[in-house]
Design a protein around this motif. Structure first.
Motif, PDB file in Angstrom:
ATOM      1  N   VAL A  23       0.715  -1.589   0.438  1.00  0.00           N
ATOM      2  CA  VAL A  23       0.202   0.169   0.097  1.00  0.00           C
ATOM      3  C   VAL A  23       0.471   1.705  -0.158  1.00  0.00           C
ATOM      4  O   VAL A  23       1.784   1.132   0.356  1.00  0.00           O
ATOM      5  N   ARG A  24       0.217   2.301  -0.806  1.00  0.00           N
ATOM      6  CA  ARG A  24       1.017   3.380  -0.654  1.00  0.00           C
ATOM      7  C   ARG A  24      -0.029   4.655  -0.700  1.00  0.00           C
ATOM      8  O   ARG A  24      -1.452   4.861  -0.349  1.00  0.00           O
ATOM      9  N   VAL A  25       0.460   4.874   0.908  1.00  0.00           N
ATOM     10  CA  VAL A  25      -0.441   6.089   1.674  1.00  0.00           C
ATOM     11  C   VAL A  25      -0.155   7.072   1.909  1.00  0.00           C
ATOM     12  O   VAL A  25       1.288   7.910   1.906  1.00  0.00           O
ATOM     13  N   VAL A  26      -0.955   7.923   1.244  1.00  0.00           N
ATOM     14  CA  VAL A  26      -1.377   9.095   0.640  1.00  0.00           C
ATOM     15  C   VAL A  26      -2.194  10.099   2.106  1.00  0.00           C
ATOM     16  O   VAL A  26      -3.010   9.877   1.607  1.00  0.00           O
ATOM     17  N   GLY A  27      -1.271  11.272   2.545  1.00  0.00           N
ATOM     18  CA  GLY A  27      -2.293  11.477   3.593  1.00  0.00           C
ATOM     19  C   GLY A  27      -2.924  13.516   3.294  1.00  0.00           C
ATOM     20  O   GLY A  27      -2.499  13.486   2.812  1.00  0.00           O
ATOM     21  N   LEU A  28      -4.064  13.161   2.998  1.00  0.00           N
ATOM     22  CA  LEU A  28      -5.237  14.626   2.705  1.00  0.00           C
ATOM     23  C   LEU A  28      -5.278  15.120   4.287  1.00  0.00           C
ATOM     24  O   LEU A  28      -5.889  14.443   4.992  1.00  0.00           O
ATOM     25  N   PHE A  29      -5.104  16.546   3.829  1.00  0.00           N
ATOM     26  CA  PHE A  29      -4.886  17.403   5.612  1.00  0.00           C
ATOM     27  C   PHE A  29      -5.520  18.584   5.005  1.00  0.00           C
ATOM     28  O   PHE A  29      -4.881  19.612   4.350  1.00  0.00           O
ATOM     29  N   MET A  30      -6.340  18.880   5.730  1.00  0.00           N
ATOM     30  CA  MET A  30      -7.531  19.859   4.998  1.00  0.00           C
ATOM     31  C   MET A  30      -6.559  21.474   5.539  1.00  0.00           C
ATOM     32  O   MET A  30      -7.409  22.394   5.378  1.00  0.00           O
ATOM     33  N   GLY A  31      -5.577  21.738   6.353  1.00  0.00           N
ATOM     34  CA  GLY A  31      -5.621  22.403   7.148  1.00  0.00           C
ATOM     35  C   GLY A  31      -4.301  22.376   8.063  1.00  0.00           C
ATOM     36  O   GLY A  31      -3.980  20.718   8.318  1.00  0.00           O
ATOM     37  N   ASP A  44       3.233   8.360   2.946  1.00  0.00           N
ATOM     38  CA  ASP A  44       4.633   8.209   2.440  1.00  0.00           C
ATOM     39  C   ASP A  44       4.603   9.226   1.012  1.00  0.00           C
ATOM     40  O   ASP A  44       5.517  10.175   1.027  1.00  0.00           O
ATOM     41  N   GLU A  45       3.703  10.373   1.316  1.00  0.00           N
ATOM     42  CA  GLU A  45       2.893  11.240   0.847  1.00  0.00           C
ATOM     43  C   GLU A  45       1.706  11.802   1.168  1.00  0.00           C
ATOM     44  O   GLU A  45       1.448  11.120   2.227  1.00  0.00           O
ATOM     45  N   ALA A  46       2.460  13.239   1.664  1.00  0.00           N
ATOM     46  CA  ALA A  46       1.324  14.048   2.838  1.00  0.00           C
ATOM     47  C   ALA A  46       1.126  15.253   1.691  1.00  0.00           C
ATOM     48  O   ALA A  46       2.134  16.096   1.618  1.00  0.00           O
ATOM     49  N   HIS A  47      -0.304  15.631   1.858  1.00  0.00           N
ATOM     50  CA  HIS A  47      -0.672  16.823   1.202  1.00  0.00           C
ATOM     51  C   HIS A  47      -1.039  17.544   1.956  1.00  0.00           C
ATOM     52  O   HIS A  47      -2.357  17.346   2.603  1.00  0.00           O
ATOM     53  N   VAL A  48      -1.053  18.834   2.480  1.00  0.00           N
ATOM     54  CA  VAL A  48      -1.955  19.665   3.232  1.00  0.00           C
ATOM     55  C   VAL A  48      -3.025  21.043   1.913  1.00  0.00           C
ATOM     56  O   VAL A  48      -2.104  21.591   1.413  1.00  0.00           O
ATOM     57  N   LEU A  49      -4.406  20.905   2.050  1.00  0.00           N
ATOM     58  CA  LEU A  49      -5.226  21.251   0.778  1.00  0.00           C
ATOM     59  C   LEU A  49      -4.879  22.643   1.286  1.00  0.00           C
ATOM     60  O   LEU A  49      -6.506  23.283   0.406  1.00  0.00           O
ATOM     61  N   ARG A  52      -5.973  27.113   6.907  1.00  0.00           N
ATOM     62  CA  ARG A  52      -6.286  26.939   7.646  1.00  0.00           C
ATOM     63  C   ARG A  52      -7.040  25.431   8.213  1.00  0.00           C
ATOM     64  O   ARG A  52      -7.279  25.261   7.207  1.00  0.00           O
ATOM     65  N   CYS A  53      -6.684  25.358   8.781  1.00  0.00           N
ATOM     66  CA  CYS A  53      -7.894  24.626   9.383  1.00  0.00           C
ATOM     67  C   CYS A  53      -9.374  24.181   8.795  1.00  0.00           C
ATOM     68  O   CYS A  53     -10.049  25.579   9.316  1.00  0.00           O
ATOM     69  N   LEU A  54     -10.065  23.582   8.314  1.00  0.00           N
ATOM     70  CA  LEU A  54     -11.320  23.085   8.261  1.00  0.00           C
ATOM     71  C   LEU A  54     -11.491  23.586   9.391  1.00  0.00           C
ATOM     72  O   LEU A  54     -13.376  23.694   8.911  1.00  0.00           O
ATOM     73  N   LEU A  55     -11.772  22.809  11.121  1.00  0.00           N
ATOM     74  CA  LEU A  55     -12.763  23.127  11.797  1.00  0.00           C
ATOM     75  C   LEU A  55     -12.162  24.062  12.904  1.00  0.00           C
ATOM     76  O   LEU A  55     -11.263  23.689  13.168  1.00  0.00           O
ATOM     77  N   PRO A  56     -13.079  24.256  13.271  1.00  0.00           N
ATOM     78  CA  PRO A  56     -14.826  24.987  13.333  1.00  0.00           C
ATOM     79  C   PRO A  56     -15.123  25.220  12.219  1.00  0.00           C
ATOM     80  O   PRO A  56     -14.253  26.397  11.330  1.00  0.00           O
ATOM     81  N   ILE A  81     -14.422  20.144  -1.328  1.00  0.00           N
ATOM     82  CA  ILE A  81     -15.244  18.937  -1.927  1.00  0.00           C
ATOM     83  C   ILE A  81     -14.314  19.396  -3.111  1.00  0.00           C
ATOM     84  O   ILE A  81     -13.679  18.057  -3.722  1.00  0.00           O
ATOM     85  N   GLY A  82     -13.994  20.537  -3.724  1.00  0.00           N
ATOM     86  CA  GLY A  82     -13.049  20.320  -4.920  1.00  0.00           C
ATOM     87  C   GLY A  82     -11.548  20.217  -4.765  1.00  0.00           C
ATOM     88  O   GLY A  82     -11.226  19.459  -5.771  1.00  0.00           O
ATOM     89  N   VAL A  83     -11.463  20.945  -3.962  1.00  0.00           N
ATOM     90  CA  VAL A  83      -9.862  20.613  -2.874  1.00  0.00           C
ATOM     91  C   VAL A  83      -9.597  18.831  -2.970  1.00  0.00           C
ATOM     92  O   VAL A  83      -8.586  18.443  -3.872  1.00  0.00           O
ATOM     93  N   ILE A  84     -10.641  18.152  -2.412  1.00  0.00           N
ATOM     94  CA  ILE A  84     -10.118  17.033  -2.280  1.00  0.00           C
ATOM     95  C   ILE A  84     -10.327  15.965  -3.738  1.00  0.00           C
ATOM     96  O   ILE A  84      -9.600  15.302  -4.181  1.00  0.00           O
TER      97      ILE A  84
END
Length: 241
Positions: A23-31, A44-49, A52-56, A81-84
């Protein structure tokens, strides 16, 4: 990504256990945030989308139905949604695993648009109300490919339609690490207790839904029963010598 302590610990354990040959793990972080700092280096890959943090979502001090909040939330949700969706297509993600609300809905909508499965992981009972409940119930049937629950209790709280997609996957425990680091009697020593004292504990964040008050009430009853003399002892004590 999520800031929830239990969810973050779960994600860490999953990332540690994954066979990277399969498995190749790609981390998607909203902020940015604590989850990004801790979990991103384990991917393995990490991307901050976002920047700023999505919550709250809501502005503090105002009702969630305040016009300003509704406008901000709507724009942010559509953008998220578009970014994801773009990240799924760009990084050729084949399965998205989501652990936190409202990311369940955002990830589910993005996956539906991208044509890839979305796994919803639930770490607590389904107890949402109002519009959140309506949206989640629709999401269970339209957006979630499978719903993973951490216990049978959590699965039993799901709407009937969602149970067809649900399965129970208990959180794993690193037994070897616990056995290696444990020191028997250390807690009793710190509390000044003897070896024959019974210890009962409750672990969890101090929030109402964890039921700490119920635990304390139950503990008081158990202690009272444990220390009170039995009816037989009382009848024996009343017998003449």
């Amino acid at each position: 990504g999520s800031e929830g302590y239990g969810v973050m610990s779960f994600a860490r354990s999953v990332l540690e256990a994954m066979d990277r040959r399969e498995v190749r793990v790609v981390g998607l972080f909203m902020g940015p945030g604590r989850a990004t700092e801790v979990l991103a280096p384990m991917c393995d890959e990490a991307h901050v989308l976002g920047d700023r943090c999505l919550l709250p979502l809501a502005r503090p001090g105002y009702s969630r139905y305040h016009l300003g909040n509704l406008t901000t939330e709507s724009l942010l949700l559509v953008k998220s949604i578009g970014v994801i969706y773009s990240a799924i297509r760009r990084h050729k993600i084949q399965i998205l695993h989501v652990n936190y609300y409202p990311l369940h809905l955002l990830g589910g909508l993005a996956c539906r648009a991208a044509g890839v499965p979305c796994i919803w992981h639930l770490h607590g009972p389904f107890a949402r109300r109002g519009i959140s409940r309506v949206l989640m119930e629709l999401g269970f049937s339209r957006l979630a490919s499978r719903v993973a629950c951490v216990s049978r209790f959590v699965a039993d709280t799901l709407p009937h339609a969602a149970r067809r997609r649900a399965c129970v996957i208990h959180n794993g425990v690193q037994v070897a690490a616990i056995r290696h680091s444990q020191r028997r009697g250390e807690l009793r020593r710190r509390l000044g207790l003897m070896d024959n004292h019974q210890l009962v504990g409750l672990f969890g964040s101090i929030v109402p839904r964890k039921g700490h008050e119920d635990f304390i009430r139950a503990a008081a009853i158990v202690c009272l029963l444990y220390t009170s003399p039995s009816p037989r002892d009382l009848s024996t004590s009343r017998m003449p010598s």
